[in-house]
Design an enzyme around this catalytic site. Sequence first.
Site, PDB file in Angstrom:
ATOM      1  N   SER A 247       0.616  29.047 -21.445  1.00 49.32           N
ATOM      2  CA  SER A 247       1.513  27.911 -21.727  1.00 49.32           C
ATOM      3  C   SER A 247       1.007  26.563 -21.235  1.00 49.32           C
ATOM      4  O   SER A 247       1.676  25.546 -21.467  1.00 49.32           O
ATOM      5  CB  SER A 247       2.892  28.174 -21.132  1.00 49.32           C
ATOM      6  OG  SER A 247       3.606  29.097 -21.930  1.00 49.32           O
TER       7      SER A 247
ATOM      8  N   SER B 146       9.070  25.986 -19.388  1.00 43.48           N
ATOM      9  CA  SER B 146       8.040  26.501 -20.300  1.00 43.48           C
ATOM     10  C   SER B 146       8.642  27.258 -21.470  1.00 43.48           C
ATOM     11  O   SER B 146       8.158  28.333 -21.859  1.00 43.48           O
ATOM     12  CB  SER B 146       7.054  27.398 -19.545  1.00 43.48           C
ATOM     13  OG  SER B 146       5.857  27.559 -20.281  1.00 43.48           O
TER      14      SER B 146
ATOM     15  N   LYS C 225       1.948  22.223 -14.705  1.00 41.00           N
ATOM     16  CA  LYS C 225       2.330  23.219 -15.712  1.00 41.00           C
ATOM     17  C   LYS C 225       1.808  24.598 -15.328  1.00 41.00           C
ATOM     18  O   LYS C 225       0.673  24.737 -14.878  1.00 41.00           O
ATOM     19  CB  LYS C 225       1.761  22.820 -17.083  1.00 41.00           C
ATOM     20  CG  LYS C 225       2.278  23.680 -18.230  1.00 41.00           C
ATOM     21  CD  LYS C 225       3.718  23.371 -18.550  1.00 41.00           C
ATOM     22  CE  LYS C 225       4.346  24.420 -19.464  1.00 41.00           C
ATOM     23  NZ  LYS C 225       4.611  25.710 -18.776  1.00 41.00           N
TER      24      LYS C 225
ATOM     25  N   LYS D 150       0.983  23.675 -23.684  1.00 39.69           N
ATOM     26  CA  LYS D 150       2.059  22.722 -23.937  1.00 39.69           C
ATOM     27  C   LYS D 150       1.756  21.327 -23.400  1.00 39.69           C
ATOM     28  O   LYS D 150       2.446  20.360 -23.745  1.00 39.69           O
ATOM     29  CB  LYS D 150       3.364  23.266 -23.363  1.00 39.69           C
ATOM     30  CG  LYS D 150       3.836  24.506 -24.127  1.00 39.69           C
ATOM     31  CD  LYS D 150       4.854  25.335 -23.365  1.00 39.69           C
ATOM     32  CE  LYS D 150       5.130  26.632 -24.128  1.00 39.69           C
ATOM     33  NZ  LYS D 150       5.895  27.610 -23.323  1.00 39.69           N
TER      34      LYS D 150
END
Length: 376
Positions: free
Chosen positions: A61, A119, A225, A64
């Site tokens: 993820s 997320s 992240k 993103k």
Amino acid sequence: MPCRWIVTVFAAVVFLVGGATVAHAAVHPPAVHAKAWVLVDLRSGRYLAGKDQNLRLPMASTTKIMDAILALGAGHLDRKVTVSRRAAAYARAPYSNAGLAVGERLTRRELLEAALIPSADDAAYALAQSLGGGSTKRFVAEMNEEAGRIGLHDTHFENPIGLDQEGHYTSARDLAKMTRVAWRHPLFRRIVGTGYTTLRVGGREIPLVNTNRLLFDYPGAEGVKTGTTPKAGDCLVAAARRGDESYLVVLLDDGERFPDAASLLDYAFAHYDHRVLVRAGREYASVGVPYRRGEKVKLLAGRSVSYTVGEGDGIERRVHVREKLPDAVRRGEKLGEVTVEVDGRIVGRSPLVAGRGYAAAHWWQKLWYTVRGIFG
């Protein structure tokens, strides 16, 4: 008028501490469990340490982050998006999700918050559909085009979520570069630094809790992240700031990602320092006034140059002064330049300007100067 430069080395030092010249033995970064990782200075992008930083690996993820770059670049964040059936299909296990339902309407900003904070795959997919004009395939093509523009040579996208898929990969170094591009956007920094928030959608509340544990446990943490898939393992991009120093860690496939990130950030804060290497207004050279023996003009730095330096770094300042000075000069006029090198690499430049002006010499001053030169 064309000008030539006289170059002199102004100073060569090894890591300044408290005004003294101190040489230190190199201190190695702590060992971590990541398959690949990198530690960089967040402000300059200077590479500080790493392992297999150019190795192509799944990114989960952390994908993103690129979604965010395109969303922030496209703007219109208040535009409403209707959650499609395909997007809502990700609102269940095993996907990380915000529990979005078909037909619910959220703004692009809200979808971006849900994609980055917990997320949420359903939110990221709905955002990608909106930005791609209804086509995630078109959006993924834009992701790859943007990767090329940024100069990510070891990155390729196949989906907007980060699902394990052949041909979907990045490297630790590329991911650090990608994050620094996103970091230029204040809204990105605000979102990834948010621990808790709540979305209100269709009369119900959706709590968002950040998956980045460092935001709650590590002093100075600012984001960025997380990502986890079976093939990618546990991934993390983490940033932290203390005072003038800010560092970025990327860990790919690291089962101990949070303690490892904390160890690397601790190492950076302990062994590096953001320093002013040239200070605006300070004298770095002086030049003689044409046809006035013994009369000097101070050359002052026009702006500061700062950089993150570490123990053992060689710092060198080179002063470049115009070989032939103008007959008359105004205060603040550029007469040279000082460049700063760290370990042989130029990291900054500052103009050298006249600390005061002077008028052109009269004919009799030129004559007297010539006569004195002949007869001593």
